[in-house]
Scaffold this active site. Sequence first.
Site, PDB file in Angstrom:
ATOM      1  N   GLU A 197      44.412  34.873  40.396  1.00  0.00           N
ATOM      2  CA  GLU A 197      43.459  34.823  41.144  1.00  0.00           C
ATOM      3  C   GLU A 197      42.288  35.167  40.057  1.00  0.00           C
ATOM      4  OE1 GLU A 197      40.943  37.750  44.141  1.00  0.00           O
ATOM      5  OE2 GLU A 197      42.466  38.669  42.573  1.00  0.00           O
ATOM      6  N   TRP A 257      42.510  34.974  49.540  1.00  0.00           N
ATOM      7  CA  TRP A 257      41.047  34.417  50.135  1.00  0.00           C
ATOM      8  C   TRP A 257      41.062  33.707  51.387  1.00  0.00           C
ATOM      9  CZ3 TRP A 257      36.499  36.491  48.653  1.00  0.00           C
ATOM     10  CH2 TRP A 257      36.454  37.299  47.410  1.00  0.00           C
ATOM     11  N   TYR A 264      32.640  36.033  42.991  1.00  0.00           N
ATOM     12  CA  TYR A 264      32.688  36.344  41.744  1.00  0.00           C
ATOM     13  C   TYR A 264      32.734  35.366  40.514  1.00  0.00           C
ATOM     14  CZ  TYR A 264      34.952  40.161  44.082  1.00  0.00           C
ATOM     15  OH  TYR A 264      35.244  41.515  45.017  1.00  0.00           O
ATOM     16  N   CYS A 309      33.213  43.283  45.632  1.00  0.00           N
ATOM     17  CA  CYS A 309      33.448  44.591  45.797  1.00  0.00           C
ATOM     18  C   CYS A 309      33.619  45.249  44.304  1.00  0.00           C
ATOM     19  CB  CYS A 309      34.901  44.970  46.234  1.00  0.00           C
ATOM     20  SG  CYS A 309      34.772  44.445  48.258  1.00  0.00           S
ATOM     21  N   ARG A 366      32.086  49.131  44.340  1.00  0.00           N
ATOM     22  CA  ARG A 366      31.372  49.646  45.273  1.00  0.00           C
ATOM     23  C   ARG A 366      31.926  50.077  46.484  1.00  0.00           C
ATOM     24  NH1 ARG A 366      30.603  46.692  49.784  1.00  0.00           N
ATOM     25  NH2 ARG A 366      31.370  44.462  49.509  1.00  0.00           N
ATOM     26  N   ASP A 421      39.344  49.126  48.716  1.00  0.00           N
ATOM     27  CA  ASP A 421      40.619  49.397  49.905  1.00  0.00           C
ATOM     28  C   ASP A 421      41.775  50.022  48.848  1.00  0.00           C
ATOM     29  OD1 ASP A 421      43.031  49.097  51.295  1.00  0.00           O
ATOM     30  OD2 ASP A 421      42.417  46.978  51.897  1.00  0.00           O
TER      31      ASP A 421
END
Length: 320
Positions: free
Chosen positions: A76, A98, A140, A202, A222, A225
């Site tokens: 990833e 994703w 990203y 995130c 920010r 999980d």
Amino acid sequence: MATAASPSRVPAQQAHPEQQYLDLMRRIWTHGDERVDRTGVGTRSVFGAQLRFDLADGAMPLLTTKRVYWKTATREFLWFLTGRTNIRELCAQGVEIWTDWPLDRYRRETGDPISRADFSARIVADGDFAEAWGDLGPVYGKQWTDWPVYEPAGDGLFARAAQGVNQVAEVVESLRKNPGSRRHIVEGWNVAELGQMALPPCHKTYQFHVADGKLSGLLYQRSCDVALGLPFNLWGGALFIRMLAQQCDLEPGELVWMGGDTHLYLNHADLVEAQLARTPEGSPKLAILSRPESIFDYRIEDFEVRDYAPQPAISAPVAV
């Protein structure tokens, strides 16, 4: 006159680096504020958390209290560095991190209750289908390597330049030429394009710092999980430091991770309880087997994890 010998002082055993992750998990689950979240699942959350990991001698923050699929996380991360945003390349490698977001959109918009496996297989087999349903928007990697730039086009108008800012390339250059700078930053939070993204970033901000020939990195997240995302985020942040350090002839220093809304989903109770019952052990290390010409040329074969003997994986549902 003889005096009694002073008792020898035995230093307290140093806690395993992973213990701070488990302590954070326990604090959230025990004392976190219960909240209604975007997904409707609900979370327990704390605001503001910090973890620190020493990366010397190949050390990596790779959890041992459950198996973390580091090759998936690495694939990833390497995909981010390509700047591409379609999941087809990931699905072709068996990486389904994703897939749930475009799958959810496809089901909503078409009414087709296709299975995840069949959707992923069709993304790989059918280029037109992948183009229509597999793109995530400017997430990203797009922001990291092609942050949009607009140029004057006359009559007070502006047009988007063919190539935006490659933040990663600029950080490599600044680390080499001006290591003392306080501007070694890679940012993903492009306010103007958040609405086009399948999921706003995130792990949004990376900053790097050089001292005594060592490269450290700070990752600000920010939203986090802790059960499913954070193990991958810690690996990715440390991997970024290791790759940059190699490219810039520096030694790896420390990963500093900082979380904003740091949470556990309420439907992760079984995972949390199982993992907190385990004890971390071992010291996994990462070896980078070659040095490519640039940070954009690494391949999965360039990485090898040693001394990793994790406890079994623990599954839990992803909140989309």
